[in-house]
Design an enzyme around this catalytic site. Structure first.
Site, PDB file in Angstrom:
ATOM      1  N   LYS A  33       0.874  -1.547  -0.034  1.00  0.00           N
ATOM      2  CA  LYS A  33      -0.037   0.064  -0.100  1.00  0.00           C
ATOM      3  C   LYS A  33       0.777   1.414   0.082  1.00  0.00           C
ATOM      4  O   LYS A  33       0.515   2.261  -0.573  1.00  0.00           O
ATOM      5  CB  LYS A  33      -0.845  -0.312   1.264  1.00  0.00           C
ATOM      6  CG  LYS A  33      -1.774   1.103   1.225  1.00  0.00           C
ATOM      7  CD  LYS A  33      -2.412   1.030   2.854  1.00  0.00           C
ATOM      8  CE  LYS A  33      -1.384   1.171   3.764  1.00  0.00           C
ATOM      9  NZ  LYS A  33      -1.821   1.389   5.251  1.00  0.00           N
ATOM     10  N   THR A  34       1.790   1.335   0.853  1.00  0.00           N
ATOM     11  CA  THR A  34       2.722   2.609   0.840  1.00  0.00           C
ATOM     12  C   THR A  34       3.498   2.571  -0.414  1.00  0.00           C
ATOM     13  O   THR A  34       3.810   3.827  -0.928  1.00  0.00           O
ATOM     14  CB  THR A  34       3.697   2.340   2.122  1.00  0.00           C
ATOM     15  OG1 THR A  34       3.113   1.969   3.030  1.00  0.00           O
ATOM     16  CG2 THR A  34       4.376   3.774   2.362  1.00  0.00           C
ATOM     17  N   ASP A 216      -3.938   8.256   3.954  1.00  0.00           N
ATOM     18  CA  ASP A 216      -3.538   6.817   4.314  1.00  0.00           C
ATOM     19  C   ASP A 216      -4.289   6.491   5.246  1.00  0.00           C
ATOM     20  O   ASP A 216      -4.657   7.086   6.308  1.00  0.00           O
ATOM     21  CB  ASP A 216      -1.747   6.973   4.539  1.00  0.00           C
ATOM     22  CG  ASP A 216      -1.463   5.322   4.667  1.00  0.00           C
ATOM     23  OD1 ASP A 216      -2.063   4.600   3.997  1.00  0.00           O
ATOM     24  OD2 ASP A 216      -0.356   5.095   5.056  1.00  0.00           O
ATOM     25  N   GLU A 217      -4.545   5.159   5.726  1.00  0.00           N
ATOM     26  CA  GLU A 217      -5.206   4.636   6.877  1.00  0.00           C
ATOM     27  C   GLU A 217      -6.590   5.349   7.056  1.00  0.00           C
ATOM     28  O   GLU A 217      -7.084   5.786   8.184  1.00  0.00           O
ATOM     29  CB  GLU A 217      -4.400   4.682   8.161  1.00  0.00           C
ATOM     30  CG  GLU A 217      -2.987   4.314   8.223  1.00  0.00           C
ATOM     31  CD  GLU A 217      -2.927   2.900   8.334  1.00  0.00           C
ATOM     32  OE1 GLU A 217      -3.789   2.287   8.215  1.00  0.00           O
ATOM     33  OE2 GLU A 217      -1.544   2.313   8.525  1.00  0.00           O
ATOM     34  N   GLN A 247      -8.147  -3.376   9.534  1.00  0.00           N
ATOM     35  CA  GLN A 247      -7.258  -3.008  10.424  1.00  0.00           C
ATOM     36  C   GLN A 247      -7.223  -1.754  10.992  1.00  0.00           C
ATOM     37  O   GLN A 247      -6.582  -0.677  11.385  1.00  0.00           O
ATOM     38  CB  GLN A 247      -5.728  -2.621   9.465  1.00  0.00           C
ATOM     39  CG  GLN A 247      -5.173  -3.655   8.779  1.00  0.00           C
ATOM     40  CD  GLN A 247      -3.984  -3.643   8.277  1.00  0.00           C
ATOM     41  OE1 GLN A 247      -3.072  -3.218   8.640  1.00  0.00           O
ATOM     42  NE2 GLN A 247      -4.032  -3.839   6.893  1.00  0.00           N
ATOM     43  N   ARG A 600       1.882  -8.721  10.786  1.00  0.00           N
ATOM     44  CA  ARG A 600       3.328  -7.908  10.629  1.00  0.00           C
ATOM     45  C   ARG A 600       4.391  -9.103  10.375  1.00  0.00           C
ATOM     46  O   ARG A 600       5.380  -8.770  10.243  1.00  0.00           O
ATOM     47  CB  ARG A 600       3.424  -7.198  12.044  1.00  0.00           C
ATOM     48  CG  ARG A 600       2.486  -6.293  12.447  1.00  0.00           C
ATOM     49  CD  ARG A 600       2.411  -5.300  11.676  1.00  0.00           C
ATOM     50  NE  ARG A 600       1.001  -5.626  10.909  1.00  0.00           N
ATOM     51  CZ  ARG A 600       0.711  -4.904   9.796  1.00  0.00           C
ATOM     52  NH1 ARG A 600       1.335  -4.022   9.187  1.00  0.00           N
ATOM     53  NH2 ARG A 600      -0.515  -5.309   9.090  1.00  0.00           N
TER      54      ARG A 600
END
Length: 767
Positions: A33-34, A216-217, A247, A600
């Site tokens: 995503k980043t 983002d997020e 998330q 993670r």
DNA sequence: TCATGACTAACTGTT
DNA sequence: TTAGTCATGA
């Protein structure tokens, strides 16, 4: 083909190449995503969009700096505005402060200051709060602010006593904040939303300015953020949001899952891209995560898949005590390191609550493993740091009541609670800032003991003296504060361990200020400096490139990845947290917290619980987390203890339930970690532990080179020095760096003098 | 007014 | 465990 796109898959390409109109990127964990966001920024720049028209907003400082460095690599030198929501809000408010009744030099109160201010307001206003604590009331106010309910619009709900209290207190609190020209964290968003709403011209200007907005997020945005985004993308609808409903773990902070779930309703023409391919984890880790999160109802279904290896089984380990858990993990890690398989930085340990880090730390120290703990706000929360920064706040914003309350008797100068209370009353009655009230002390209150009035006046003139420094280097400002107030002397003369560590922290602050001065030379940046201090969290201190094991909360882990992950204390009441077990939607959030932790992990994952855990100083029997029962047994390797002693029924029951589900690989008696490592043998390895802060002063050594020149680094705040003509003196303040480093020295006979250190004959006293 | 020590109540997560 | 409050005596 465009090199920006070659390394991307189809879905990623689609997202990167999208330029105009709204877009929703639903990105599973580890789906790059980043990468997509940063490459998209680079792509927009390449297609001719000026950097100044881009705005990229993240949730945490960590995410922002990560993104900044990655954008910096793809598109060097482009001044893209990239920050957290709160920082963005803070910057806008500096500019438009007068629109919302603030002065441009307003203060930002952190949670603690805000709560203290609220407590004061409640006390001074004599509000009947029944059994509700300021904390509870503050939470309710915070919720209202996140929903953009202004103080005068707040409606008490029948049957909710708390809401009636809030209806009274909230307006008074907000009035006091404005009188102090201060905001709390929530205000940073609420004021901006209000600004945009009430000023169509400002809104239009900013909409025009930020034509391309990336968020983002997005699943973590609250209503205020939602409104801000809508306002900024009304004319130029190039709003691209990325996120993952699974998330979303900040519901308690007002994050509204609906924002992402309903994006397509808000923007019917939204381009939707799903990133479902995972590049991070093994198949087995991903299946465990996927099945767990499948138990949530409020989500957008997505199919996670990966072409990565199958990987080893996910481990579930039962321990007797938390000490066993901690030392077993420490031993496992150091074994893997000493066998050369792994580096320390390959490992991360996650826990639900910060309090759980202590046992782990102890175990790590015993084994001599280097580690770093990521804990929110530690440094800037320390008393000594807040005290010193309190003076800075006051220099920056003399209306800041909170700063007055903090500094007026720090260090102790005989201005007691009684005097302060009278000041507060006077200030509230006259609706003036505290410092002004203090200024009037001599003139208005003839009944006051002249002793008190004298002390208060001395304080006021001290503040006035310091205020003349507003445009100096940060290090100089801090140095003057330390010497003029006597804070430094007080600590230096103290003998306790605590004083020493306080002093060390002050040194650290000075070092930090010096670095700041190097970055922003010339002074006059007090406000920026403070803003930074207010809005940082310690996650920024995380160093990806040092070779240490990382310990952090599951919340802090979001956005990161590690080859080997341990999640500890999967126990009922911890994960899920006990305050979340009754409400189904909160339970779902806890499940998402677990999901974030699991995803993670790249290669290995161990989850564990202890049968007994110390909590609040008491040892308690635990119940294993129900989430464990929701995970696929066939992906897991389980290590149960053979016997835990009599009547551990909860754990027994759990095991039966767990095994009943047809479990192929169970391993009942092997793998039980050796009791623990003897606590006495303090191996030389433990020298390597790096939890403490080395201050610049410690590193400087004596700082005298072979030619007899004294390095500028040898001088420290408050140090005694000798001058050939003026004799003995003391360093009052330091500023500048390198060969421009200057010291202000106070001499017994000659008064204060300023020296450029490299050219001065100054020497540390006693050398 | 302040320092000391006893007592007590709280312990989620982040900007 | 610990930070914070409260009462006490100096």
């Amino acid at each position: 083909m465009d090199p920006l796109l070659t390394s991307l898959n189809r879905a990623q390409c689609a997202a990167v190449q999208h330029t105009t109109g709204p877009m929703l990127v639903l990105a599973g964990p580890g789906s790059g995503k980043t990468r997509v966001v940063t490459h998209r920024i680079a792509h927009l720049l390449r297609t001719g969009v000026p950097a100044a028209q881009l705005l990229a907003l993240t949730f945490t400082n960590k995410a922002a700096s990560e993104m900044r460095s990655r954008v910096g690599q793809l598109a060097p030198g482009e001044p893209v505005w990239l920050s957290t929501f709160h920082r963005f809000g803070a910057k806008l408010l500096r500019h438009y402060a007068d629109h919302v009744g603030l002065s441009p030099n307003y203060t930002i109160y952190d949670t603690v200051d805000a709560k203290q201010a609220l407590t004061r307001v409640i006390e001074a206003g004599n509000f009947q709060t029944m059994h509700y604590t300021p904390g509870r009331i503050g939470q309710a106010i915070s919720r209202a602010k996140n929903k953009l309910i202004a103080p005068d619009r707040y409606q008490p709900r029948p049957g909710s006593p708390l809401s009636h209290i809030v209806a009274e207190v909230y307006p008074a609190y907000q009035r006091r904040l404005l009188a102090s020209s201060a905001v709390d964290f929530d205000d940073l968003l609420m004021h901006v939303a209000q600004l945009l709403y009430a000023n169509p011209d400002v809104r239009a200007t900013l909409d025009e300015r930020f034509r391309y907005i990336l968020v983002d997020e997005y699943q973590d945005t609250n209503h205020a953020q939602y409104v801000i985004l809508r306002a900024l993308s009304a004319d130029h609808r190039n709003l691209a949001v990325t996120g993952d409903p699974d998330q979303s773990i900040y519901g308690w902070r007002g994050a509204d899952l609906n924002n992402i779930l309903q994006f397509e309703t808000d923007y019917p023409d939204a381009h939707v891209v799903r990133l479902e391919r995972n590049y991070r984890s093994t198949k087995r880790i991903l299946r465990v995560a996927d099945q767990l999160i499948g138990n949530n109802l409020r989500r957008k279904r997505k199919s996670l898949f990966t072409d990565n290896e199958e990987g080893g089984a996910v481990r579930l380990v039962e321990y007797v005590t938390q000490d066993d858990e901690a030392s077993s993990i420490a031993t496992q890690i150091s074994a893997a390191i000493s066998s050369g398989q792994r580096r320390a930085s390959d490992f991360a340990i996650f826990y639900r609550v910060n309090a759980l880090s202590r046992g782990l730390e102890r175990a790590f120290r015993q084994v001599g493993l280097p580690y770093q703990i990521i804990r929110g706000l530690e440094f800037y929360q320390r008393k000594e740091i807040k005290d010193v920064l309190g003076y800075c706040q006051l220099i920056n914003n003399p209306r800041d009541d909170q700063a007055v309350l903090r500094t007026i008797n720090t260090p102790a100068r005989g201005i007691g609670a009684k005097t302060v209370n009278r000041l507060v009353q006077h200030a509230y009655a006259e609706r003036i800032p505290l410092l002004d009230a203090a200024r009037q002390v001599g003139t208005i209150q003839t009944t006051w003991a002249s002793r008190c009035a004298k002390k208060v006046s001395a304080y006021v003139s001290l503040v006035d003296r310091l205020s003349t420094l507003a445009d100096a280097d940060m290090e100089e400002i801090l140095g003057k504060i330390l010497s003029e107030t006597g804070y430094h002397d007080q600590l230096r003369d103290g003998e306790t361990e605590e004083d020493l560590s306080r002093l060390a922290n002050i040194e650290e602050l000075l070092t930090d200020a010096r670095q700041f001065d190097e970055e922003y030379p010339g002074g006059g940046y007090l406000e920026s400096y403070l803003e930074n201090a207010w809005l940082v969290n310690e996650t920024d201190g995380w160093e990806a490139d040092t070779d240490k094991v990382t310990l952090m909360t599951l919340h802090a882990a979001k956005g990161l990845e590690f080859p080997v992950v341990y999640i500890v204390a999967l126990e009922h009441g911890v994960l899920p947290h006990e305050r979340s077990t009754s409400d189904p939607s909160q339970l779902e959030e806890e499940r998402r917290v677990a999901f974030v932790g699991i995803t993670r992990a790249e290669q290995e994952l161990q989850m564990s619980y202890a049968v007994e855990r110390d909590f609040r100083g008491q040892r308690r029997r635990t119940v294993p987390s129900s989430f464990l029962l929701e995970m696929p047994r066939e992906e897991m390797q389980v290590t149960f203890l053979e016997a835990v002693g009599p009547a551990v029924t909860c754990v027994d029951e759990f095991r039966e339930d767990f095994i009943a589900d047809d479990i192929p690989s169970i391993d009942l008696d092997s793998g039980l970690p050796e009791a623990s490592i003897s606590g006495e043998s303090n191996s030389p390895l433990s020298q390597g532990v790096t939890a403490s802060i080395t201050t610049a002063a410690q590193m400087a050594g004596d700082g005298i080179d072979r030619l007899g020149h004294v390095s500028p680094d040898a001088f420290a705040q408050g140090m005694a020095v000798v001058h050939p003509e003026h004799g003995l003196g003391k360093i009052v303040a330091l500023s500048g760096s390198g060969k421009n480093r200057r010291a202000t020295v106070g001499f017994a006979t000659a008064g204060e003098k300023r020296f450029v250190l490299v050219h001065s004959p100054l020497r540390p006293a006693g050398q």
